[in-house]
Design a protein around this motif. Structure first.
Motif, PDB file in Angstrom:
ATOM      1  N   GLY A  65       0.838  -1.197   0.000  1.00 16.92           N
ATOM      2  CA  GLY A  65       0.000   0.000   0.000  1.00 16.92           C
ATOM      3  C   GLY A  65       0.870   1.242   0.000  1.00 16.92           C
ATOM      4  N   ILE A  66       0.533   2.219  -0.863  1.00 14.27           N
ATOM      5  CA  ILE A  66       1.343   3.438  -0.960  1.00 14.27           C
ATOM      6  C   ILE A  66       0.445   4.662  -0.819  1.00 14.27           C
ATOM      7  N   LYS A  83       4.485   7.078   1.659  1.00 17.46           N
ATOM      8  CA  LYS A  83       4.498   6.136   2.768  1.00 17.46           C
ATOM      9  C   LYS A  83       4.165   4.750   2.224  1.00 17.46           C
ATOM     10  N   VAL A  84       5.067   3.789   2.384  1.00 17.79           N
ATOM     11  CA  VAL A  84       4.906   2.456   1.805  1.00 17.79           C
ATOM     12  C   VAL A  84       4.743   1.432   2.926  1.00 17.79           C
ATOM     13  N   VAL A  85       3.751   0.538   2.766  1.00 16.63           N
ATOM     14  CA  VAL A  85       3.577  -0.560   3.718  1.00 16.63           C
ATOM     15  C   VAL A  85       3.458  -1.864   2.946  1.00 16.63           C
ATOM     16  N   ILE A 116      -0.133  -3.943  -5.919  1.00 12.76           N
ATOM     17  CA  ILE A 116       0.253  -2.651  -5.339  1.00 12.76           C
ATOM     18  C   ILE A 116      -0.947  -1.715  -5.403  1.00 12.76           C
ATOM     19  N   ALA A 117      -1.298  -1.126  -4.255  1.00 13.74           N
ATOM     20  CA  ALA A 117      -2.408  -0.172  -4.170  1.00 13.74           C
ATOM     21  C   ALA A 117      -1.841   1.220  -3.940  1.00 13.74           C
ATOM     22  N   GLY A 124      -4.015  -0.040   1.295  1.00 14.91           N
ATOM     23  CA  GLY A 124      -3.729  -1.408   0.871  1.00 14.91           C
ATOM     24  C   GLY A 124      -4.877  -2.354   1.162  1.00 14.91           C
ATOM     25  N   ARG A 125      -5.452  -2.218   2.334  1.00 14.37           N
ATOM     26  CA  ARG A 125      -6.559  -3.099   2.710  1.00 14.37           C
ATOM     27  C   ARG A 125      -7.814  -2.841   1.877  1.00 14.37           C
ATOM     28  N   ARG A 126      -8.000  -1.603   1.463  1.00 16.60           N
ATOM     29  CA  ARG A 126      -9.169  -1.284   0.622  1.00 16.60           C
ATOM     30  C   ARG A 126      -9.122  -2.053  -0.691  1.00 16.60           C
TER      31      ARG A 126
END
Length: 720
Positions: free
Chosen positions: A321-322, A331-333, A375-376, A444-446
């Motif tokens: 997720g970005i 911000k990257v997770v 990748i979101a 990311g979760r979305r």
């Protein structure tokens, strides 16, 4: 008795069978939820769907409120000693709030009016005498009332006229006559406050600087826009009708003959209209038109929210997720397939810091280390630039990239992500991470499951409403809560992975039981069967009945535990399997065995054909997700900002919001364009949702660009 009355009234309004309505009301009174009734009680309701059951529930609540109001009115009038058998009958038979208040108005306690003062002076008999309009010399009649606080015959006549004016204004026939006038001829007028006309904040209301139209034709979005302009002190709004026509209608009812009293009654009637009745009816119609506009806007918001919550999920994949940005970086997770946070770090691929090569190496390393499958990227500031950067990271020319693990890239709406990241719920989920990390996790979760993530956010922060902050907030909350509950129960949730917040919306649960389920899961491990729910503290038989069918357990020993088949119907399926000489699992796998089942053989007093038909659908595809498949999307690479747009351009876009006047479309310039309802199709469109849906990929043509107001006009007409 009340349920019979409610049934009759609701049936007349909704044109639905009384039998189904009566049983629905009984089920609601028993504590059954709307999703449960619509899914598992079709025999009793006659197959009423969720929308119809919700409408019945709403009407019943409104009738209960009217019933309580009637109790108060009866008590007040009785205490005044003015209750009669006829008046009581009229109140008992009245179920229309406006009519009920009209009946009550003459008896309603009110502040000390001019008419009340005149009555205290003993002038009511004089008013009655004037109304008869038979007195040859009203001045002489008035002199009999001079004395004390009544200084002259003129004062007596004025007091009598005040009483007549109030009587006229409170009479049901008078009020209905003026209502009829307003209903057919009321005009809503909007004028700009001169001092605000040239300010920047006033420009969005420029269309309403000098506007008027019939109130009955005023659409909800125009009315709410004008009311918002009024609340911001930019516009002045009024609702008026033809005064002469209104006064004439009243005078026809009250004025007669050519005697000396005629002029006095005419004056009293006109005063009653202008001073009392007109302001009351104007206020009433302002409230009615606002209520109607609220209902339409809330309906639009609810439908948009439904489409958003039921958006296509990616499913359980390992996701990066970005949350993109320029100065503060991206911000990257990295998340595992269950949405758990594995890693987070900031990168700075854009100006002003511009560490592009370093960022590229880090992204490629994270993709390899965490086996990222998708990748979101949030759709806010720097979204397009970040997507191009990620494209370079994934290109064949990128160094040290294993092409076989190349993930797909999606742009995700980040509306409300900042609200979630600062919420109590986010702090509880990620107590050791800051808001930027939480926001990227939400993005990311979305992508993985929009429903599970978006239920954590106040719907008003998601950006799919129409004037959502201007409508009745309690009515809005009720409608949106119903919509969320409907969506969550339509899809169902995994009992072993669902968050406490998501479980809250499951039929029959709520915050306490949702928390107890999560704590039981934490202490005892994953659920292996639905029947284990009965061991959860405070989850009794009623709650179990309401929730069990909506909770799924993938991999359960009983495959029905991962389906929408309710446990109360398990014996029917077991009997089917026994008759086919196989297990339930075999029955699910073998279509040929299912086609040989004669459903009529399994109909009982409790289980009818609707339930059996639903069971067969579930056996065909247990636990099926009703949502669509996710699609990738690309904006036009030539267009980066609103300055790049020219009339006539045809561009790809994503529908981001739907209103009753059209649809907003993101074309990649950080400002959504509007496709007016008249431009949605080559045919007449009365409802935009018949043509477009939220997050639909469309092609549009630019028809106008207003740089000052930052507005883009688009069209879908003539585009294949």
């Amino acid at each position: 008795m009340e349920i019979k009355t409610f049934t009759r009234l609701i049936a007349a309004e909704l044109h639905l069978p009384e039998h189904g309505i009566e049983n629905t009301l009984k089920l609601l009174d028993e504590g059954c939820t709307i999703p449960f009734i619509s899914r598992y009680r079709k025999e009793r309701t006659g197959g009423l769907d969720e929308v119809q059951i919700a409408a019945i529930s709403d009407r019943a609540e409104r009738l209960k409120e009217i019933s309580k109001r009637k109790e108060t009115i009866v008590k007040t009038i009785t205490e005044l000693g003015k209750m009669t058998d006829e008046l009581r009958r009229r109140i008992d038979e009245c179920w229309e709030l406006t009519t009920l208040e009209d009946i009550y108005l003459p008896y309603k306690p009110k502040r000390r009016t001019r008419a009340q003062v005149a009555r205290e002076l003993g002038l009511e008999p004089l008013a009655a005498l004037l109304l008869k309009q038979r007195e040859a010399d009203p001045q002489q009649a008035a002199r009999r009332y001079v004395g004390g606080d009544v200084a002259s015959a003129e004062d007596a006549l004025n007091g009598a006229k005040d009483i007549i004016a109030e009587q006229v204004s409170e009479d049901e026939r008078s009020r209905n006559a003026i209502r009829s006038n307003y209903r057919h001829a009321a005009i809503i007028t909007s004028k700009v406050v001169k001092a605000k006309k040239d300010t920047d904040e006033a420009q969005k209301y420029r269309d309403y600087f000098d506007w008027q139209e019939p109130l009955r034709r005023c659409s909800s979005h125009r009315l709410l826009a004008m009311r918002r302009g009024e609340s911001e002190g930019i516009l002045r709004i009024s609702i008026t009708a033809d005064d002469e026509a209104g006064i004439e209608r009243l005078q026809r009812a009250y004025v007669r003959g050519n005697g000396a009293c005629r002029q006095l009654v005419e004056e009293a009637v006109e005063d009653g209209y202008k001073r009392l009745l007109r302001p009351a009816i104007e206020t009433e119609f302002a409230a009615l038109s606002k209520s109607r506009a609220d209902s339409e806007a809330i309906q639009v918001f609810s439908e948009n929210l439904r489409q958003l919550l039921l958006g296509a999920p990616l499913g359980q994949k390992r996701v990066m997720g970005i949350d993109p940005g320029f100065r503060t970086g991206c911000k990257v997770v990295c998340l595992d397939a269950q949405g758990n946070l594995l890693h987070s770090e900031p990168i700075f691929p854009h100006p002003p810091i511009n560490r592009r090569m370093q960022a590229m190496v880090h992204v490629q390393q994270m993709i390899r280390d965490y086996a990222i499958e998708a990748i979101a990227i949030g759709n806010g500031t720097a979204s397009r630039e970040t997507k191009e950067f990620i494209g370079d990271c994934l290109s064949e020319r990128a160094e040290n990239f294993e092409h076989s693990t190349k993930p797909k890239v999606f742009v995700v709406s980040e509306d409300g992500a900042s609200v979630y990241s600062a919420s109590k719920l986010a702090r509880e989920e990620f107590p050791d991470d800051d808001v930027t990390v939480r926001g990227a996790v939400s993005i990311g979760r979305r992508l993985m499951d929009p429903l599970a993530e978006l239920v954590k956010i106040d719907p008003k922060s998601i950006g799919v409403g129409q004037y959502q902050h201007d409508v009745d907030q309690s009515q809005l909350k009720h409608a949106l809560d119903q919509t969320i509950q409907s969506c969550v129960n339509l899809v169902g949730v995994d009992l072993n992975t669902a968050s406490q917040h998501l479980l809250t919306y499951i039929s029959g649960l709520g915050p306490v039981l949702a928390k107890n389920i999560v704590e039981y899961r934490r202490e005892n491990g994953a659920f292996s069967s639905r029947v284990q729910l009965k061991k959860v503290p405070r989850l009794g038989p009623a709650a179990y009945q309401q929730c069990a069918g909506f909770l799924r357990i993938p991999g359960a020993k009983n495959p029905l535990d991962n389906s929408a088949v309710h446990p109360e119907s398990y014996p029917v399926v077991e009997l089917m399997a026994k008759d086919c000489g196989c297990s339930i699992a075999d029955l699910i796998k073998d279509k040929e065995k299912r086609t040989r089942i004669d459903l009529k053989c399994y109909v009982t007093d409790e289980v009818g054909m609707p339930t059996l038909t639903d069971i067969m659908k579930e056996l065909e595809k247990p636990g099926r997700d009703p949502r669509e498949q996710l699609e990738e999307f690309e904006f036009d690479a030539r267009i980066q900002s609103i300055d790049d747009l020219t009339e006539g351009m045809e561009l790809p876009g994503i529908v981001t919001n739907i209103t009753n006047f059209g649809a907003f479309v993101d074309i990649g310039v950080h400002q959504d364009g509007l496709v007016h309802i008249s431009q949605l199709a080559d045919k007449y469109v009365s409802d935009p949702t018949q043509v477009v849906r939220l997050h639909q990929h469309v092609r549009v043509r630019v028809t106008a660009v207003d740089l000052r107001r930052n507005r883009i006009s688009l069209s879908m007409r003539g585009i294949q």
